[in-house]
Design an enzyme around this catalytic site. Structure first.
Site, PDB file in Angstrom:
ATOM      1  N   ASP A  96       0.820  -1.203   0.000  1.00  2.00           N
ATOM      2  CA  ASP A  96       0.000   0.000   0.000  1.00  2.00           C
ATOM      3  C   ASP A  96       0.855   1.255   0.000  1.00  2.00           C
ATOM      4  O   ASP A  96       2.045   1.212   0.307  1.00  2.00           O
ATOM      5  CB  ASP A  96      -0.953   0.004   1.191  1.00  2.00           C
TER       6      ASP A  96
ATOM      7  N   GLU B 276      -0.077  -1.027   5.711  1.00  2.00           N
ATOM      8  CA  GLU B 276       0.966  -0.636   6.655  1.00  2.00           C
ATOM      9  C   GLU B 276       0.813   0.818   7.065  1.00  2.00           C
ATOM     10  O   GLU B 276       1.023   1.186   8.228  1.00  2.00           O
ATOM     11  CB  GLU B 276       2.343  -0.863   6.014  1.00  2.00           C
TER      12      GLU B 276
END
Length: 478
Positions: free
Chosen positions: A78, A145
Site C-alpha cells: 500500500d 501498513e
C-alpha cells in the site's frame, strides 16, 4: 509505457512501473495483491494470499544454497495517496505518472509510491531473476501498513519461516536500521451539536506547509496546520466571541497536516480579522525557516448554523491544550526522538468531530504517559477517547549476524562505512519480531525524499546501488 531502457536497474524499475499502474491506496489493495499472486503463478512459484490480501511468494534456493537459511524480503504494497493543489488525479483508477528528471524520479503532483513500492519491485526482480545467486527466498508483501499495520497484525507464521528478514522500508541509503519506535493512534471524539444561527462569517484556510512523515520529519519541528488553526481560533474566541460552524484538517494519521480550514461566525468581523492577522505575523516569524510557504487565506461568507457554545469552547480548548511534536528526546542516542505525537486529522464524521492523534515512542512507559495525557485533556473537555492500531517497538538485538554481514558487504562494495541506527518511525519489524521471534532482522532502503507528500521523489542512482547491495548480500548468505 515510459521508456525504462536507460534507467538502471531496469528490472527493478520495470516492476515499479507495473505496480504504479495499479491503484493501491491503503485499504484498497485487492487489485495489487491479485497482481502479485498472478505474477507468482505465471512463474510456477509457491504463493499464499490471506484474507486481508497479504501475499507470500516462495522461490527455491539456487544451486549451492540449498542448505542456507531462508531469507525473507519484506515490504508493503500500500501507499499513502496524497495529491497537491490543482491535481485531478483519481487514486481509485488513475496510474501514477512517473517523471524522470536527471537522477530524480517523481510523480505529477502526487505521492510517487516509492514508499514502499520500491521494496516490492526489488522483491519481484529477485523472484523473476535467473542469474542471481541466493538462499531460499520468501517475499512477504503486507497490506495497510500506512494506516496502522493492519496486514502484519493479521499475519501468522503458518506460511513463513525465514531466519533472516530484510525489511526494505527505510529511506536513507547506507543507514541500516536495527530498532524502531512503537506507537498507537488515539481517536478523540466530540459529539457534534449545532444550532441555527445565521450571519456574516469568515472562512479561514491554512495551506502551503511542508507537512511530511510524522515519524521521520517530526524532529524538524515543521508547522502543524491543525495546531495553528487551534491557536487562531483561541485568539479569536478570546477577543471576538466567535462560534465555529465547520472545521477540517489533515488527511492521514502518519502525515503532518499541511492544510486546515474552518468557518466561523463572529459578532465583530473586524476584530476577528485583526486577531487572525496578528497570528499570521506570529506564525510567519516562528516558521520562517521550516515553513516559509505558510499561507493563511480569509474569505467573508454567510453562516447558517454553528456549533453550540459549549462544544465550541471545549473543542477550541482541547486544540490549544493538546501537545504536539517532539515530547522526549532519547538519552541513549544523540539526535533520536524517543517520544512524539502528531495531531494528524480533524474531521466531522458520523455526527461527531473526530481528532486522530498518532503517538510514537521507543519506550512503552512514555507511550502510556502520552496516551494518559491525551485522555485527561479529553476528559476535561467532555470528549471521549479510543486507542487504535497499536504496534510494538522493535528492540535492538546485540547479537545480530545479519547486521554485521550487511555492514561488511556495504563497506566492501562502496568503500565507505555504513551507519547503524534506530528510527523514530514505526516499522513492521516490531510486529514481525513477535510473529518470528528467532528471525534476525535489519531494515534498509534507497534514498527517498518528502514521502507522504505530493513532492515525494527518489534517487535513481541510489535505487541502483541498493540493488547491487541486495544482490551481493544474498550471494554472501551462503
Amino acid at each position: 509505457m515510459m521508456d525504462l531502457k536507460n534507467i538502471q536497474p531496469e528490472k527493478v524499475f520495470h516492476w515499479f512501473y507495473e505496480l504504479n499502474q495499479i491503484p493501491r491506496c491503503s485499504g484498497e489493495e485487492k487489485g495489487v495483491s491479485d497482481f502479485l499472486v498472478s505474477f507468482a503463478r505465471e512463474r510456477n512459484l509457491e504463493v499464499y494470499q490471506d484474507e486481508v490480501f497479504n501475499v507470500i511468494i516462495k522461490k527455491p534456493a539456487t544451486k549451492g544454497y540449498e542448505k542456507s537459511d531462508t531469507v525473507i524480503i519484506q515490504g508493503h504494497m500500500d501507499m499513502v495517496c496524497i495529491k497537491g493543489k490543482g491535481s485531478n488525479h483519481d487514486f481509485k483508477k488513475d496510474p501514477i505518472e512517473m517523471i524522470v528528471e536527471g537522477d530524480i524520479m517523481r510523480a505529477d503532483n502526487t505521492t510517487l509510491g516509492g514508499d514502499n513500492g520500491i521494496a516490492v519491485a526489488y522483491g519481484l526482480a529477485v523472484l523473476d531473476s535467473k542469474d542471481i545467486k541466493h538462499p531460499p527466498i520468501e517475499v512477504l508483501v503486507t497490506t495497510s501498513e500506512e494506516t496502522g499495520m493492519d496486514g502484519v497484525h493479521a499475519l501468522s507464521n503458518e506460511h513463513i519461516s525465514g531466519k533472516i528478514l530484510l525489511n526494505i522500508d527505510s529511506e536513507e541509503e547506507g543507514v541500516f536500521l536495527v530498532s524502531c519506535a512503537g506507537g498507537a493512534n488515539m481517536l478523540t471524539t466530540f459529539k457534534l451539536e449545532k444550532q441555527k444561527k445565521s450571519g456574516n462569517g469568515l472562512k479561514i484556510k491554512i495551506s502551503g506547509l511542508r507537512g511530511g512523515h510524522s515519524g521521520m520529519e517530526i524532529i524538524k519541528q515543521r508547522a502543524n496546520a491543525i495546531k495553528l488553526m487551534g491557536r487562531i481560533l483561541s485568539e479569536c474566541n478570546n477577543n471576538a466571541d466567535i462560534r465555529l460552524s465547520e472545521i477540517q484538517g489533515g488527511t492521514k494519521h502518519n502525515a503532518i497536516p499541511s492544510e486546515a480550514k474552518a468557518t466561523i461566525l463572529a459578532d465583530d468581523l473586524n476584530m476577528a480579522k485583526e486577531c487572525i492577522d496578528k497570528q499570521v505575523i506570529n506564525f510567519k516569524e516562528e516558521y520562517r525557516v521550516e515553513d516559509n510557504g505558510l499561507t493563511i487565506e480569509v474569505e467573508e461568507i454567510k453562516i447558517k448554523d454553528v456549533y453550540t457554545k459549549k462544544l465550541n469552547d471545549e473543542l477550541i480548548d482541547y486544540m490549544m491544550m493538546v501537545p504536539d511534536g517532539v515530547y522526549y528526546m532519547s538519552k541513549d542516542i544523540d539526535g533520536l526522538v524517543q517520544a512524539s505525537l502528531n495531531n494528524a486529522v480533524i474531521e466531522e464524521k458520523d455526527n461527531n468531530i473526530v481528532i486522530t492523534t498518532s503517538v510514537r515512542s521507543a519506550s512503552d512507559s512514555s507511550l502510556r504517559e502520552i496516551i494518559s495525557v491525551l485522555s485527561i485533556i479529553a476528559r476535561r473537555t467532555n470528549a471521549k477517547t479510543e486507542e487504535k492500531g497499536s504496534y510494538p517497538a522493535w528492540q535492538f538485538d546485540q547479537n545480530s549476524k545479519i547486521r554485521e554481514k550487511a555492514v561488511k558487504v556495504y563497506g566492501e562494495l562502496f568503500g565507505k562505512e555504513a551507519v547503524v541506527s534506530a528510527i523514530h518511525a514505526g516499522l513492521e519489524c516490531g510486529l514481525l519480531k513477535e510473529i518470528l521471534p528467532n528471525t534476525d532482522m535489519i531494515s534498509f532502503g534507497p534514498n527517498l525524499y518528502d514521502v507522504h507528500t505530493e513532492k515525494e521523489h527518489l534517487s535513481i542512482s541510489s535505487v541502483e546501488r541498493v540493488w547491487k547491495f541486495l544482490i551481493k548480500l544474498l550471494e554472501d548468505l551462503k
